[in-house]
Design an enzyme around this catalytic site. Sequence first.
Site, PDB file in Angstrom:
ATOM      1  N   SER A  16       7.481  62.628  28.283  1.00  0.00           N
ATOM      2  CA  SER A  16       7.730  62.066  29.325  1.00  0.00           C
ATOM      3  C   SER A  16       7.099  60.723  29.655  1.00  0.00           C
ATOM      4  CB  SER A  16       7.806  62.931  30.453  1.00  0.00           C
ATOM      5  OG  SER A  16       6.646  63.467  30.610  1.00  0.00           O
ATOM      6  N   GLU A  18       5.966  57.513  32.610  1.00  0.00           N
ATOM      7  CA  GLU A  18       5.696  57.182  33.949  1.00  0.00           C
ATOM      8  C   GLU A  18       5.738  55.500  34.100  1.00  0.00           C
ATOM      9  OE1 GLU A  18       2.680  59.046  36.639  1.00  0.00           O
ATOM     10  OE2 GLU A  18       1.769  56.834  36.516  1.00  0.00           O
ATOM     11  N   ASP A 110      -4.588  58.689  47.876  1.00  0.00           N
ATOM     12  CA  ASP A 110      -5.907  58.024  48.107  1.00  0.00           C
ATOM     13  C   ASP A 110      -5.749  56.868  49.247  1.00  0.00           C
ATOM     14  OD1 ASP A 110      -7.218  59.588  46.253  1.00  0.00           O
ATOM     15  OD2 ASP A 110      -6.595  58.377  44.617  1.00  0.00           O
ATOM     16  N   PHE A 220      -9.196  52.360  35.916  1.00  0.00           N
ATOM     17  CA  PHE A 220      -8.508  53.328  36.291  1.00  0.00           C
ATOM     18  C   PHE A 220      -9.246  54.541  36.064  1.00  0.00           C
ATOM     19  CE2 PHE A 220      -4.093  51.043  35.011  1.00  0.00           C
ATOM     20  CZ  PHE A 220      -4.167  51.038  36.460  1.00  0.00           C
ATOM     21  N   HIS A 270       2.536  63.459  28.903  1.00  0.00           N
ATOM     22  CA  HIS A 270       3.226  62.487  29.830  1.00  0.00           C
ATOM     23  C   HIS A 270       2.428  61.079  29.588  1.00  0.00           C
ATOM     24  CE1 HIS A 270       5.445  61.250  33.437  1.00  0.00           C
ATOM     25  NE2 HIS A 270       4.248  61.127  33.936  1.00  0.00           N
TER      26      HIS A 270
END
Length: 288
Positions: A16, A18, A110, A220, A270
């Site tokens: 998958s 994102e 967050d 990140f 993912h």
Amino acid sequence: MTICDLLHDGSRRLFSFEFFPPHDDHADQQLMNTISRLLPMAPDFLSVTYGANGSQRERTLDLTRRLNADTSTRTMGHLTCVGQTTTELLGVIDRYAADGLDHILAIRGDMPGGPAVLWEPHPHGLTNATQLVELIRSRGDFCVGVAAFPDPHPAQHDARLDAQILKDKWLAGAGFAITQLFFSVQSYVELVDRVRSLDCPIPIIPGIMPITLISQVVKFAQLSGAAIPESIKSQLDEAGPDPARVRQVGTRIATELSQDLLDHGAPGLHFFTQNRSTATRSIWRSLS
């Protein structure tokens, strides 16, 4: 079949992608080009991140609606608790349902500034993702995903607590989890072991980010609390300032990690595409 059904069936691994909502027309066209290149790979589902403010949230809702209407691929919208009342959250859930979406990724979210900033719930909102899962499940027959942390969450630095929270979300009705960014297969294996030791069978899909920009992946990693192994740092350092070389090395690293994860029984992968397709397609071809 829902994502939950496919994972429960277990006859094959899921793949998958994102995306994040585009901020202008140029970015929108770039994203559409990316999606057109990735759809021939027959992903099991697409997901769209949830914006931090009102305008970005509207873009999330718009993109999920378009993907669900214009493609035959399952589409999952994200939803966070940040800065919203319970009534507002219910409104978003109902909009997803009205647009034909029956998959939601429930995340606490967050505060502005990242996960190291002290979490402050909205005075008329929810406190955590477990409550959000309960709210979504109370509103309809949704297949709900949640977040998992192979490296300890940077706010608590407590891996056991992370595992217990994931179990709580499963008990609340979550059907699967997708991990945050990480770089070591051992981190994933240990996460699964911790969760299984709590008698929690929730499927945990690894989240994979191809490294195409060193500055981006460092940022990140800091936000997610992921530790970058020295072996990966040295490989990226050897790549030097050449962007093409960094992308080549980063793609190889992500491919090796992906294969290791599948070899260790991960139920799928993912990909955090960053709205680009080249690295993800290269990894997918290598794994195929």
